[in-house]
Design a protein around this motif. Structure first.
Motif, PDB file in Angstrom:
ATOM      1  N   PHE A  29       0.918  -1.214   0.244  1.00 39.79           N
ATOM      2  CA  PHE A  29      -0.065   0.145   0.119  1.00 39.79           C
ATOM      3  C   PHE A  29       1.066   1.316  -0.047  1.00 39.79           C
ATOM      4  CE2 PHE A  29      -4.285  -1.841   1.909  1.00 39.79           C
ATOM      5  CZ  PHE A  29      -4.391  -2.621   0.896  1.00 39.79           C
ATOM      6  N   LEU A  30       1.831   1.207   0.602  1.00 39.18           N
ATOM      7  CA  LEU A  30       2.877   2.268   0.729  1.00 39.18           C
ATOM      8  C   LEU A  30       3.489   2.439  -0.537  1.00 39.18           C
ATOM      9  CD1 LEU A  30       4.931   2.098   4.138  1.00 39.18           C
ATOM     10  CD2 LEU A  30       3.300   3.869   3.351  1.00 39.18           C
ATOM     11  N   ALA A  31       3.760   1.364  -1.306  1.00 43.94           N
ATOM     12  CA  ALA A  31       4.423   1.541  -2.789  1.00 43.94           C
ATOM     13  C   ALA A  31       3.284   1.931  -3.627  1.00 43.94           C
ATOM     14  CB  ALA A  31       4.927  -0.083  -2.929  1.00 43.94           C
ATOM     15  N   SER A  32       2.168   1.539  -3.524  1.00 43.95           N
ATOM     16  CA  SER A  32       0.969   1.861  -4.469  1.00 43.95           C
ATOM     17  C   SER A  32       0.869   3.319  -4.193  1.00 43.95           C
ATOM     18  CB  SER A  32      -0.254   1.206  -4.051  1.00 43.95           C
ATOM     19  OG  SER A  32      -1.248   1.664  -5.068  1.00 43.95           O
ATOM     20  N   ALA A  33       0.666   4.004  -3.165  1.00 48.85           N
ATOM     21  CA  ALA A  33       0.268   5.299  -3.112  1.00 48.85           C
ATOM     22  C   ALA A  33       1.589   6.319  -3.365  1.00 48.85           C
ATOM     23  CB  ALA A  33      -0.281   5.663  -1.621  1.00 48.85           C
ATOM     24  N   SER A  34       2.629   5.879  -3.232  1.00 48.89           N
ATOM     25  CA  SER A  34       3.869   6.535  -3.309  1.00 48.89           C
ATOM     26  C   SER A  34       3.978   6.695  -4.969  1.00 48.89           C
ATOM     27  CB  SER A  34       5.329   5.880  -2.650  1.00 48.89           C
ATOM     28  OG  SER A  34       4.915   5.950  -1.257  1.00 48.89           O
ATOM     29  N   TRP A  35       3.765   5.599  -5.499  1.00 52.10           N
ATOM     30  CA  TRP A  35       3.815   5.512  -7.070  1.00 52.10           C
ATOM     31  C   TRP A  35       2.916   6.179  -7.690  1.00 52.10           C
ATOM     32  CZ3 TRP A  35       7.786   5.525 -10.122  1.00 52.10           C
ATOM     33  CH2 TRP A  35       7.845   5.115 -11.224  1.00 52.10           C
ATOM     34  N   PHE A  36       1.552   6.221  -7.229  1.00 46.13           N
ATOM     35  CA  PHE A  36       0.599   7.082  -7.794  1.00 46.13           C
ATOM     36  C   PHE A  36       1.050   8.441  -7.894  1.00 46.13           C
ATOM     37  CE2 PHE A  36      -3.072   3.735  -6.849  1.00 46.13           C
ATOM     38  CZ  PHE A  36      -3.567   3.899  -8.254  1.00 46.13           C
ATOM     39  N   LEU A  37       1.596   8.748  -6.914  1.00 41.97           N
ATOM     40  CA  LEU A  37       2.079  10.178  -6.710  1.00 41.97           C
ATOM     41  C   LEU A  37       3.363  10.572  -7.533  1.00 41.97           C
ATOM     42  CD1 LEU A  37       2.129  12.089  -3.108  1.00 41.97           C
ATOM     43  CD2 LEU A  37       3.485  12.666  -4.859  1.00 41.97           C
ATOM     44  N   LEU A  67       0.416   3.447 -14.222  1.00 47.26           N
ATOM     45  CA  LEU A  67      -0.687   4.004 -13.295  1.00 47.26           C
ATOM     46  C   LEU A  67      -1.644   2.686 -12.990  1.00 47.26           C
ATOM     47  CD1 LEU A  67      -1.667   7.426 -13.975  1.00 47.26           C
ATOM     48  CD2 LEU A  67      -0.284   6.540 -12.104  1.00 47.26           C
ATOM     49  N   ILE A  68      -1.912   1.877 -14.312  1.00 41.13           N
ATOM     50  CA  ILE A  68      -2.593   0.650 -14.118  1.00 41.13           C
ATOM     51  C   ILE A  68      -2.041  -0.665 -13.774  1.00 41.13           C
ATOM     52  CG2 ILE A  68      -3.997  -0.992 -15.484  1.00 41.13           C
ATOM     53  CD1 ILE A  68      -4.713   1.375 -17.419  1.00 41.13           C
ATOM     54  N   PHE A  69      -0.685  -0.725 -14.136  1.00 36.41           N
ATOM     55  CA  PHE A  69      -0.040  -2.015 -13.743  1.00 36.41           C
ATOM     56  C   PHE A  69       0.789  -1.659 -12.597  1.00 36.41           C
ATOM     57  CE2 PHE A  69      -1.505  -3.017 -18.128  1.00 36.41           C
ATOM     58  CZ  PHE A  69      -2.296  -4.047 -18.013  1.00 36.41           C
ATOM     59  N   GLY A  70       1.455  -0.772 -12.667  1.00 39.75           N
ATOM     60  CA  GLY A  70       2.180  -0.185 -11.309  1.00 39.75           C
ATOM     61  C   GLY A  70       1.593  -0.094 -10.279  1.00 39.75           C
ATOM     62  N   ALA A  71       0.859   1.114 -10.310  1.00 36.67           N
ATOM     63  CA  ALA A  71       0.074   1.731  -8.871  1.00 36.67           C
ATOM     64  C   ALA A  71      -0.832   0.823  -8.448  1.00 36.67           C
ATOM     65  CB  ALA A  71      -0.138   3.253  -9.034  1.00 36.67           C
ATOM     66  N   VAL A  72      -1.853   0.601  -9.229  1.00 37.02           N
ATOM     67  CA  VAL A  72      -2.983  -0.374  -9.183  1.00 37.02           C
ATOM     68  C   VAL A  72      -2.423  -1.692  -8.750  1.00 37.02           C
ATOM     69  CG1 VAL A  72      -5.190  -0.991  -9.750  1.00 37.02           C
ATOM     70  CG2 VAL A  72      -4.487   1.365 -10.287  1.00 37.02           C
ATOM     71  N   ALA A 369      -5.776  18.991 -12.616  1.00 43.22           N
ATOM     72  CA  ALA A 369      -6.364  17.572 -12.472  1.00 43.22           C
ATOM     73  C   ALA A 369      -5.242  16.670 -11.801  1.00 43.22           C
ATOM     74  CB  ALA A 369      -6.836  16.830 -13.468  1.00 43.22           C
ATOM     75  N   GLY A 370      -4.014  16.778 -12.456  1.00 42.75           N
ATOM     76  CA  GLY A 370      -2.947  15.978 -11.729  1.00 42.75           C
ATOM     77  C   GLY A 370      -2.376  16.417 -10.427  1.00 42.75           C
ATOM     78  N   THR A 371      -2.674  17.708 -10.164  1.00 42.12           N
ATOM     79  CA  THR A 371      -2.318  18.383  -8.683  1.00 42.12           C
ATOM     80  C   THR A 371      -3.406  17.859  -7.886  1.00 42.12           C
ATOM     81  OG1 THR A 371      -1.443  20.166  -9.732  1.00 42.12           O
ATOM     82  CG2 THR A 371      -2.026  20.354  -7.380  1.00 42.12           C
ATOM     83  N   LEU A 372      -4.559  17.868  -8.140  1.00 45.22           N
ATOM     84  CA  LEU A 372      -5.753  17.310  -7.134  1.00 45.22           C
ATOM     85  C   LEU A 372      -5.596  15.919  -6.923  1.00 45.22           C
ATOM     86  CD1 LEU A 372      -8.813  18.960  -8.359  1.00 45.22           C
ATOM     87  CD2 LEU A 372      -7.734  19.474  -6.233  1.00 45.22           C
ATOM     88  N   TRP A 373      -5.113  15.135  -7.980  1.00 45.39           N
ATOM     89  CA  TRP A 373      -4.778  13.727  -7.815  1.00 45.39           C
ATOM     90  C   TRP A 373      -3.807  13.310  -6.623  1.00 45.39           C
ATOM     91  CZ3 TRP A 373      -5.764   8.763 -10.999  1.00 45.39           C
ATOM     92  CH2 TRP A 373      -4.779   8.045 -10.784  1.00 45.39           C
ATOM     93  N   MET A 374      -2.664  14.238  -6.961  1.00 42.99           N
ATOM     94  CA  MET A 374      -1.345  13.902  -6.179  1.00 42.99           C
ATOM     95  C   MET A 374      -1.802  14.399  -4.661  1.00 42.99           C
ATOM     96  SD  MET A 374       1.748  15.039  -8.354  1.00 42.99           S
ATOM     97  CE  MET A 374       1.307  16.734  -8.758  1.00 42.99           C
ATOM     98  N   LEU A 375      -2.587  15.452  -4.601  1.00 48.57           N
ATOM     99  CA  LEU A 375      -2.939  15.796  -3.124  1.00 48.57           C
ATOM    100  C   LEU A 375      -3.922  14.784  -2.376  1.00 48.57           C
ATOM    101  CD1 LEU A 375      -4.098  19.595  -3.484  1.00 48.57           C
ATOM    102  CD2 LEU A 375      -2.228  18.531  -2.388  1.00 48.57           C
ATOM    103  N   GLY A 376      -4.745  13.955  -3.223  1.00 48.51           N
ATOM    104  CA  GLY A 376      -5.477  12.808  -2.804  1.00 48.51           C
ATOM    105  C   GLY A 376      -4.520  11.673  -2.502  1.00 48.51           C
TER     106      GLY A 376
END
Length: 398
Positions: A29-37, A67-72, A369-376
């Motif tokens: 989960f840490l890896a996922s959220a970090s890679w999303f950002l 984003l699909i195969f890495g973060a998700v 949109a990307g900024t809001l995404w990263m804030l999430g």
């Protein structure tokens, strides 16, 4: 081995492992959220021309794939590795085997990002091989659990195939586009229907007073089966680009998903933000499927973000937040953070789709949109990241 002995052995094994390797959800989960950002930050830098990654994938293909195969994919691995002991009654994967899987996932990310010299087939095998290994682990547990979790093992295997196809089609090794581009998204849509269809009503019922729980339709009804199969067939037609059938099937799947969401009565749990976050995330599924049904060929890229940035990403952050709280025992104080994270990611999806057609230009809309995404995802990391790094505590503790 009876339950008491298994619990004692599990606690003994966990005590020998570092906290971060005591359960699959923690590090993944840490890896996922970090890679999303991080992946979004890199994407915005590439979009502005400030960065060029030495990747063997095209920069748009890299953005979609990571984003699909890495973060998700990391979030999927964390969820499945944590849930499998509940199906099989066996001990979870922790310690060195878990660390090896995270390293494997990270190696695929590194190769895709910087190895411009990498041969496409070995890179695809390393990337897809991670999910194939995950499917084997989950499938083995499903066998010991008398078939429980078998559907998730199958979906992990299909995700591995989709990963390999997307990788090879992106570099021109195989001629299977746009089907390869869509396959991973299709698998995730079905997974949300399967897993979300169990988690959302379960957490909703738990959030209600005992007397009101019977008002929420139980999971696993015949209607749920119909919804899942209709959704699976709809996205299969969409992958195959079967003209006419895909529009009708997607529209029907959207209707069924909407009816299912209404049956869960989200208005009854406004007092429980973390459960409400799951409902908000799931609401994107019928919206995204319906939009996809009627989108023109030129609108497919924008419309897809209702599923990817909307349904998939919102459900990922909602499930990660809820699972982190329940698995670590820290619930009471952080419920609102999950709803805030989902709201920010959802707002990002809306802005991304309608940028250029509303009050902002396309370029500025994408940046916002990307900024809001990263804030999430930053909200998730700041609120739930510390929980993932600390031992489990008594439920309800800070």
């Amino acid at each position: 081995m009876d339950g008491a002995k298994r619990l004692a052995l599990r606690r003994e094994r966990e005590a020998r492992a570092p906290v971060i390797l005591q359960a699959g959800f923690r590090l993944f989960f840490l890896a996922s959220a970090s890679w999303f950002l991080a992946a979004m930050l890199l994407w915005l830098a590439m979009l502005s021309g400030a960065l060029v990654l030495p990747t063997h994938l095209g920069f748009i293909d890299w953005h979609r794939h990571e984003l699909i195969f890495g973060a998700v994919g990391a979030a999927m691995a964390g969820y499945l590795l944590t849930a499998t002991p509940n199906w099989s009654g066996r001990l979870p994967a922790i310690g060195l085997p878990l660390a090896a899987m995270v390293i494997w996932w990270g190696l695929a990310r590194a190769i895709n990002a910087v190895a411009v010299f990498a041969s496409s087939w070995p890179a695809a095998l390393i990337d897809a091989g991670f999910f194939l290994g995950l499917a084997v682990v989950v499938g083995r547990e499903a066998l010991h659990g008398k078939g429980r979790g078998a559907a998730n093992a199958v979906m992990a295997g299909l995700f591995a195939i989709a990963c390999g196809l997307d990788h090879l089609a992106s570099v021109g090794e195989i001629a299977f586009r746009p089907g390869a581009d869509r396959a991973g998204i299709a698998v995730l849509v079905v997974l949300i229907s399967l897993i979300g269809g169990k988690l959302v009503p379960s957490f909703t019922r738990n959030a209600l007073p005992q007397a009101n729980r019977s008002t929420i339709t139980a999971q696993g009804t015949r209607f749920d089966t119909l919804v899942n199969w209709t959704t699976a067939l709809a996205v299969l037609f969409w992958i195959a680009d079967v003209n006419g059938f895909d529009i009708g099937a997607l529209a029907l799947a959207s209707l069924f998903q909407l009816l299912r969401a209404i049956r869960w009565r989200p208005w009854q749990i406004a007092h429980e933000p973390s459960a409400l976050a799951l409902h908000l995330a799931y609401a994107w599924l019928p919206i995204g499927i319906l939009a996809l049904a009627f989108a023109g060929q030129d609108e497919q890229s924008d419309t897809l973000h209702l599923l990817t940035a909307g349904a998939i990403s919102s459900m990922v952050v909602a499930v990660m937040a809820r699972m982190t709280m329940t698995q670590t025992g820290r619930v009471a104080r952080w419920r609102s953070a999950s709803l805030l994270a989902v709201a920010l990611v959802s707002a990002s999806a809306v802005l991304r789709v309608f940028a250029g057609s509303i009050f902002v230009s396309a370029q500025f809309g994408w940046l916002l949109a990307g900024t809001l995404w990263m804030l999430g995802f930053a909200v998730f990391l700041m609120s739930f990241g510390p929980m993932l790094l600390r031992p489990r505590v008594r439920r309800g503790a800070a």
